[in-house]
Design a protein around this motif. Structure first.
Motif, PDB file in Angstrom:
ATOM      1  N   GLU A  24       0.819  -1.153  -0.070  1.00 56.58           N
ATOM      2  CA  GLU A  24      -0.140  -0.007  -0.112  1.00 56.58           C
ATOM      3  C   GLU A  24       0.796   1.419  -0.073  1.00 56.58           C
ATOM      4  O   GLU A  24       0.502   2.096  -0.487  1.00 56.58           O
ATOM      5  CB  GLU A  24      -1.016   0.026   1.349  1.00 56.58           C
ATOM      6  CG  GLU A  24      -2.000   1.023   1.227  1.00 56.58           C
ATOM      7  CD  GLU A  24      -2.938   0.923   2.516  1.00 56.58           C
ATOM      8  OE1 GLU A  24      -2.258   1.268   3.651  1.00 56.58           O
ATOM      9  OE2 GLU A  24      -4.071   0.230   2.294  1.00 56.58           O
ATOM     10  N   ASN A  25       2.120   1.365   0.774  1.00 56.12           N
ATOM     11  CA  ASN A  25       2.889   2.400   0.640  1.00 56.12           C
ATOM     12  C   ASN A  25       3.699   2.253  -0.609  1.00 56.12           C
ATOM     13  O   ASN A  25       4.360   3.732  -0.702  1.00 56.12           O
ATOM     14  CB  ASN A  25       3.855   2.268   1.930  1.00 56.12           C
ATOM     15  CG  ASN A  25       2.942   2.489   3.236  1.00 56.12           C
ATOM     16  OD1 ASN A  25       1.874   3.035   3.299  1.00 56.12           O
ATOM     17  ND2 ASN A  25       3.211   1.917   4.272  1.00 56.12           N
ATOM     18  N   THR A  26       4.201   1.151  -0.955  1.00 54.24           N
ATOM     19  CA  THR A  26       5.175   1.454  -2.073  1.00 54.24           C
ATOM     20  C   THR A  26       4.415   1.558  -3.595  1.00 54.24           C
ATOM     21  O   THR A  26       5.296   2.126  -4.302  1.00 54.24           O
ATOM     22  CB  THR A  26       5.931  -0.086  -2.114  1.00 54.24           C
ATOM     23  OG1 THR A  26       6.398  -0.203  -0.621  1.00 54.24           O
ATOM     24  CG2 THR A  26       6.931  -0.031  -2.956  1.00 54.24           C
ATOM     25  N   MET A  27       3.289   0.859  -3.564  1.00 50.82           N
ATOM     26  CA  MET A  27       2.618   0.864  -5.007  1.00 50.82           C
ATOM     27  C   MET A  27       2.531   2.375  -5.745  1.00 50.82           C
ATOM     28  O   MET A  27       2.797   2.386  -6.951  1.00 50.82           O
ATOM     29  CB  MET A  27       1.128   0.234  -5.110  1.00 50.82           C
ATOM     30  CG  MET A  27       1.384  -1.171  -5.344  1.00 50.82           C
ATOM     31  SD  MET A  27       2.291  -1.620  -6.608  1.00 50.82           S
ATOM     32  CE  MET A  27       1.898  -3.166  -6.953  1.00 50.82           C
ATOM     33  N   PRO A  28       2.290   3.382  -5.072  1.00 51.48           N
ATOM     34  CA  PRO A  28       2.049   4.627  -5.740  1.00 51.48           C
ATOM     35  C   PRO A  28       3.744   5.135  -6.171  1.00 51.48           C
ATOM     36  O   PRO A  28       3.581   5.402  -7.315  1.00 51.48           O
ATOM     37  CB  PRO A  28       1.628   5.691  -4.676  1.00 51.48           C
ATOM     38  CG  PRO A  28       0.895   4.808  -3.640  1.00 51.48           C
ATOM     39  CD  PRO A  28       1.579   3.450  -3.683  1.00 51.48           C
ATOM     40  N   PHE A  29       4.574   4.927  -5.468  1.00 50.95           N
ATOM     41  CA  PHE A  29       5.856   5.238  -5.909  1.00 50.95           C
ATOM     42  C   PHE A  29       6.298   4.456  -6.885  1.00 50.95           C
ATOM     43  O   PHE A  29       6.695   4.876  -8.114  1.00 50.95           O
ATOM     44  CB  PHE A  29       6.975   5.055  -4.853  1.00 50.95           C
ATOM     45  CG  PHE A  29       8.320   5.363  -5.298  1.00 50.95           C
ATOM     46  CD1 PHE A  29       8.828   6.361  -5.679  1.00 50.95           C
ATOM     47  CD2 PHE A  29       9.228   4.191  -5.216  1.00 50.95           C
ATOM     48  CE1 PHE A  29      10.243   6.857  -6.082  1.00 50.95           C
ATOM     49  CE2 PHE A  29      10.558   4.549  -5.866  1.00 50.95           C
ATOM     50  CZ  PHE A  29      10.937   5.622  -6.256  1.00 50.95           C
ATOM     51  N   ALA A  30       6.123   3.092  -7.022  1.00 51.56           N
ATOM     52  CA  ALA A  30       6.268   2.025  -8.158  1.00 51.56           C
ATOM     53  C   ALA A  30       5.627   2.497  -9.468  1.00 51.56           C
ATOM     54  O   ALA A  30       6.056   2.191 -10.429  1.00 51.56           O
ATOM     55  CB  ALA A  30       6.125   0.344  -7.747  1.00 51.56           C
ATOM     56  N   MET A  31       4.292   2.676  -9.112  1.00 49.27           N
ATOM     57  CA  MET A  31       3.572   3.036 -10.479  1.00 49.27           C
ATOM     58  C   MET A  31       4.017   4.277 -11.099  1.00 49.27           C
ATOM     59  O   MET A  31       4.181   4.511 -12.436  1.00 49.27           O
ATOM     60  CB  MET A  31       2.170   2.962 -10.051  1.00 49.27           C
ATOM     61  CG  MET A  31       1.367   2.008  -9.610  1.00 49.27           C
ATOM     62  SD  MET A  31       1.768   0.468 -10.871  1.00 49.27           S
ATOM     63  CE  MET A  31       0.688   0.896 -12.081  1.00 49.27           C
ATOM     64  N   LEU A  32       4.456   5.370 -10.226  1.00 48.26           N
ATOM     65  CA  LEU A  32       5.005   6.496 -10.702  1.00 48.26           C
ATOM     66  C   LEU A  32       6.169   6.524 -11.469  1.00 48.26           C
ATOM     67  O   LEU A  32       6.385   6.701 -12.372  1.00 48.26           O
ATOM     68  CB  LEU A  32       5.101   7.689  -9.748  1.00 48.26           C
ATOM     69  CG  LEU A  32       5.813   8.943 -10.088  1.00 48.26           C
ATOM     70  CD1 LEU A  32       4.421   9.736 -11.037  1.00 48.26           C
ATOM     71  CD2 LEU A  32       5.628   9.763  -8.884  1.00 48.26           C
ATOM     72  N   LEU A  33       7.228   5.548 -10.782  1.00 48.81           N
ATOM     73  CA  LEU A  33       8.352   5.075 -11.572  1.00 48.81           C
ATOM     74  C   LEU A  33       8.267   4.485 -12.921  1.00 48.81           C
ATOM     75  O   LEU A  33       8.758   4.853 -13.847  1.00 48.81           O
ATOM     76  CB  LEU A  33       9.223   4.304 -10.513  1.00 48.81           C
ATOM     77  CG  LEU A  33      10.501   4.146 -10.770  1.00 48.81           C
ATOM     78  CD1 LEU A  33      11.258   5.452 -10.786  1.00 48.81           C
ATOM     79  CD2 LEU A  33      11.476   3.260  -9.735  1.00 48.81           C
ATOM     80  N   LEU A  34       7.134   3.520 -12.852  1.00 46.73           N
ATOM     81  CA  LEU A  34       7.068   2.735 -14.051  1.00 46.73           C
ATOM     82  C   LEU A  34       6.516   3.807 -15.242  1.00 46.73           C
ATOM     83  O   LEU A  34       6.828   3.674 -16.342  1.00 46.73           O
ATOM     84  CB  LEU A  34       5.835   1.873 -13.890  1.00 46.73           C
ATOM     85  CG  LEU A  34       5.472   0.896 -14.913  1.00 46.73           C
ATOM     86  CD1 LEU A  34       6.719   0.192 -15.588  1.00 46.73           C
ATOM     87  CD2 LEU A  34       4.338  -0.019 -14.522  1.00 46.73           C
TER      88      LEU A  34
END
Length: 112
Positions: A24-34
């Protein structure tokens, strides 16, 4: 006796909850990075996809023509070689430094 078999599921449950919180905490960053990666490399990704599809098709045509032995059509092979040359030229013109977005931004900054 069960011998402590009841402590298994709560440990698993807490591990799953911990993993869910981390995702939940990591997904927004990972999706932005992708998203940024795809945006920055979109031209290269499209060229890679195009060349993969084209070369796969060219390989199939070449195999079929070579399997025909006496009935080979030289015109088909020459057309394939010409199309491969066109692909090399197209990639060269798309990837040259003058056509990259960074070069266009640098040229605009230099002109200002």
């Amino acid at each position: 006796g069960s011998g402590g078999g009841g402590s298994g599921p709560p440990d698993v449950s807490s591990a799953v909850q911990s993993l869910a919180r981390w995702l939940e905490n990591t997904m927004p960053f990972a999706m932005l990075l992708l998203g940024v990666f795809i945006y920055e490399h979109s031209r290269g990704l499209l060229i890679f996809l195009w060349l993969t599809l084209f070369l796969h098709q060219a390989n199939d045509v070449m195999k079929k023509q070579m399997a025909l032995k006496e009935n080979r059509r030289c015109s088909a092979l020459l057309a394939l070689i010409w199309l491969l040359g066109v692909q090399v030229w197209a990639v060269y013109t798309l990837v040259t430094p003058e056509n990259t977005p960074d070069a266009a931004a640098a040229a605009a900054a230099a002109a200002a």
